[in-house]
Write a protein that holds these residues in place. Structure first.
Motif, mmCIF file in Angstrom:
data_model
loop_
_atom_site.group_PDB
_atom_site.id
_atom_site.type_symbol
_atom_site.label_atom_id
_atom_site.label_comp_id
_atom_site.label_asym_id
_atom_site.label_seq_id
_atom_site.Cartn_x
_atom_site.Cartn_y
_atom_site.Cartn_z
ATOM 1 N N PRO A 220 1.173 -1.684 0.001
ATOM 2 C CA PRO A 220 0.423 -0.327 -0.022
ATOM 3 C C PRO A 220 1.040 1.688 0.346
ATOM 4 C CG PRO A 220 -0.185 -0.313 2.176
ATOM 5 C CD PRO A 220 1.142 -1.844 1.528
ATOM 6 N N TRP A 221 2.286 1.393 0.279
ATOM 7 C CA TRP A 221 2.833 2.242 0.591
ATOM 8 C C TRP A 221 3.739 2.451 -0.433
ATOM 9 C CZ3 TRP A 221 3.138 -1.134 4.965
ATOM 10 C CH2 TRP A 221 2.226 -0.589 6.026
ATOM 11 N N LEU A 222 4.619 3.855 -0.546
ATOM 12 C CA LEU A 222 6.062 3.807 -1.496
ATOM 13 C C LEU A 222 6.762 4.176 -0.303
ATOM 14 C CD1 LEU A 222 7.561 5.264 -3.884
ATOM 15 C CD2 LEU A 222 6.464 7.610 -2.487
ATOM 16 N N LEU A 223 7.800 3.047 -0.634
ATOM 17 C CA LEU A 223 8.984 2.499 -0.134
ATOM 18 C C LEU A 223 9.756 3.196 -0.291
ATOM 19 C CD1 LEU A 223 8.033 -1.334 1.651
ATOM 20 C CD2 LEU A 223 6.379 1.369 1.929
ATOM 21 N N VAL A 224 10.884 4.094 0.060
ATOM 22 C CA VAL A 224 11.677 4.529 0.246
ATOM 23 C C VAL A 224 13.316 4.139 0.378
ATOM 24 C CG1 VAL A 224 10.633 6.209 -0.867
ATOM 25 C CG2 VAL A 224 11.838 6.564 1.390
ATOM 26 N N PRO A 225 14.294 3.993 -0.049
ATOM 27 C CA PRO A 225 15.923 3.437 0.597
ATOM 28 C C PRO A 225 16.499 4.649 1.405
ATOM 29 C CG PRO A 225 16.051 3.622 -2.217
ATOM 30 C CD PRO A 225 14.768 4.021 -1.612
ATOM 31 N N THR A 226 17.470 3.827 2.435
ATOM 32 C CA THR A 226 18.261 5.510 2.926
ATOM 33 C C THR A 226 18.531 4.514 3.989
ATOM 34 O OG1 THR A 226 16.492 4.302 4.880
ATOM 35 C CG2 THR A 226 16.229 6.721 3.600
ATOM 36 N N ALA B 20 7.725 5.397 4.208
ATOM 37 C CA ALA B 20 8.110 4.322 4.926
ATOM 38 C C ALA B 20 9.266 3.900 4.045
ATOM 39 C CB ALA B 20 7.748 3.212 5.280
ATOM 40 N N ALA B 21 10.470 3.735 5.110
ATOM 41 C CA ALA B 21 11.932 3.225 4.465
ATOM 42 C C ALA B 21 11.983 1.755 5.460
ATOM 43 C CB ALA B 21 12.834 4.386 5.046
ATOM 44 N N PRO B 22 12.177 0.760 4.776
ATOM 45 C CA PRO B 22 11.589 -0.155 5.496
ATOM 46 C C PRO B 22 13.738 -0.726 5.712
ATOM 47 C CG PRO B 22 12.309 -0.478 3.014
ATOM 48 C CD PRO B 22 12.344 1.149 3.546
ATOM 49 N N ASP B 23 13.651 -1.759 7.117
ATOM 50 C CA ASP B 23 15.051 -1.518 7.430
ATOM 51 C C ASP B 23 15.580 -2.659 6.758
ATOM 52 O OD1 ASP B 23 13.757 -4.588 8.221
ATOM 53 O OD2 ASP B 23 13.798 -3.682 10.301
ATOM 54 N N GLU B 24 16.979 -3.037 7.069
ATOM 55 C CA GLU B 24 17.598 -4.164 6.709
ATOM 56 C C GLU B 24 17.275 -5.269 5.856
ATOM 57 O OE1 GLU B 24 22.391 -5.977 6.487
ATOM 58 O OE2 GLU B 24 21.987 -4.032 7.921
ATOM 59 N N ILE B 25 16.419 -5.552 7.418
ATOM 60 C CA ILE B 25 15.529 -7.026 6.924
ATOM 61 C C ILE B 25 15.357 -6.868 5.666
ATOM 62 C CG2 ILE B 25 14.374 -9.190 7.528
ATOM 63 C CD1 ILE B 25 15.689 -8.128 10.431
#
Length: 423
Positions: free
Chosen positions: A137-143, A199-204
């Motif tokens: 559902p979201w825009l997920l971006v890298p950080t 949202a920015a996902p963690d490394e996992i």
């Protein structure tokens, strides 16, 4: 880049529209220089330009796009910064109720499709790209470290002031951090929304997801984390109600009007939220038949829902279905999924026909993942004993056509297309 003081010219106070803003970023591994040009007035008849001193472009070096794809990318942020109205350029300028976004092959063996997205905040610009995903559902971006994955970088976005949340990709559970992008623009220049929650996902999750996503799941009951769809406005100011992912044509259409007229045939989508623990509505429909290597699956103890997921490469099986088929067990009724050559799934249409989707190992990558969706850390369903089996239908099923969803009417269709985008 930050706008230099000499752009704050008092003559801009009488300007009605910004005609075009170009942000040119070099392509490569290292940061490149940027230049900003401003053109205003009706048709830019009174063309005047300022150029910033050459300076480093912030986090844009990973964007894999030609310079033309960045036209008008800074329009939303620049309009707010300069105090003037912005003309949002649409890929379909004759229809402000429709946005068409060019996509590029990306992901595992190029089996996914990516959209280039520009995030902006007070003159800072972040260029990212995401896999068009009907399964999130979201825009997920890298950080952070994920900025080296080739999907751009959103390091430095303003925090949204929300605590991290848990999410699951396949069998992996990790956390999402929440940020807010004051303006979000497509690479072709269309401003889709302002103050977007991303949202920015963690490394996992970054590793498990295999990329970053432009989520197209529309309906969400999570008021603190609304879906991307719930935040988008089209150039007409209307909210979207339908979309189409044309895989051979590399095109995403987002529309404020129906794309499936009442007279056209369609399959009826089912809203699983009443029996789910999760709060989003996947694009799912009950299957009327399944064949593995032309052998039908008969007498299943539970119904099977097919979930249409453009962010998935191959096939996803719920553990309940794998257990009933006794997969990976000696004497099982079906061979190991690694030996599956052909999988067909049919759906009953509103007009009494059958819509059949198939994944063929000879024509596409056909990985099969088995995931515990009825138990585990983040189960989908409230009652695991009575919930249906789940079959995730990824790009192996959808790669030859256009998948269309009318969100408001809960209808969907899949049309086989030629590479040129024609039926």
């Amino acid at each position: 880049p930050r706008f230099p003081s000499h752009l704050a010219d008092p003559r801009l106070g009488s300007v009605a529209k910004v005609g075009i803003i170009l942000v040119h970023c070099g392509i490569g591994v290292a940061a490149h220089k940027c230049r900003l040009n401003l053109c205003w007035g009706p048709g830019c008849a009174k063309l005047q330009q300022w150029s910033t001193p050459k300076r480093r472009c912030r986090h844009c070096s990973q964007l894999q796009a030609a310079r033309r794809d960045l036209a008008i990318s800074g329009a939303a942020a620049c309009g707010a910064r300069l105090g003037v109205d912005v003309v949002a350029a649409s890929a379909n300028e004759n229809n402000l109720d429709m946005v068409e976004i060019d996509l590029k092959a990306c992901g595992f063996l190029g089996t996914a499709l990516c959209a280039n997205i520009i995030l902006a905040d007070k003159g800072d610009i972040w260029a990212v790209r995401g896999i068009v995903d009907t399964g999130s559902p979201w825009l997920l971006v890298p950080t952070g470290a994920a900025c080296s994955y080739g999907y751009g970088c959103a390091e430095g976005l303003p925090a949204a002031g929300l605590p991290p949340t848990f999410d699951q990709y396949g069998s992996e559970v990790g956390q999402l951090a929440w940020f807010r992008a004051p303006a979000v623009t497509t690479a072709s220049g269309t401003t889709l929304c302002r103050h977007l929650l991303v949202a920015a996902p963690d490394e996992i999750l970054s590793r498990a997801g295999g990329g970053f996503f432009v989520g197209l799941i529309a309906n969400s009951d999570d008021v603190d984390h609304p879906s991307l769809w719930q935040q988008v406005k089209l150039p007409s100011g209307s909210p979207p109600v339908a979309f189409q992912v044309d895989v051979p044509g590399h095109r995403l259409k987002i529309s404020a009007r129906t794309l499936l007229p009442e007279t056209s045939d369609a399959i009826r989508l089912v809203d699983l939220r009443p029996i789910e623990k999760i709060r989003v509505q996947h694009y799912a429909a009950y299957s009327s038949g399944i064949w593995v290597n032309d052998q039908p699956l008969l007498g299943l103890k539970r119904p099977v829902v097919g979930v249409f997921d453009t962010g998935l490469t191959g096939i996803l099986l719920s553990q309940t279905l794998a257990d009933e088929l006794q997969l990976n067990k000696s004497g099982g009724s079906f061979s190991n999924p690694d030996d599956w050559k052909l999988l067909k799934v049919s759906f009953r249409t509103e007009q009494g026909h059958s819509l059949v989707l198939q994944a063929d190992q000879e024509q596409s990558v056909l990985p099969v993942a088995i995931v515990d969706l009825h138990g585990g850390q983040l189960p989908w369903f409230s009652n695991a004993a009575t919930a249906p089996h789940v079959l995730g239908l990824g790009m192996a099923f959808l790669r030859n056509g256009a998948f269309t969803v009318d969100v408001e009417t809960n209808r969907a269709w899949y049309e086989t297309m030629l590479p040129s985008g024609k039926k």
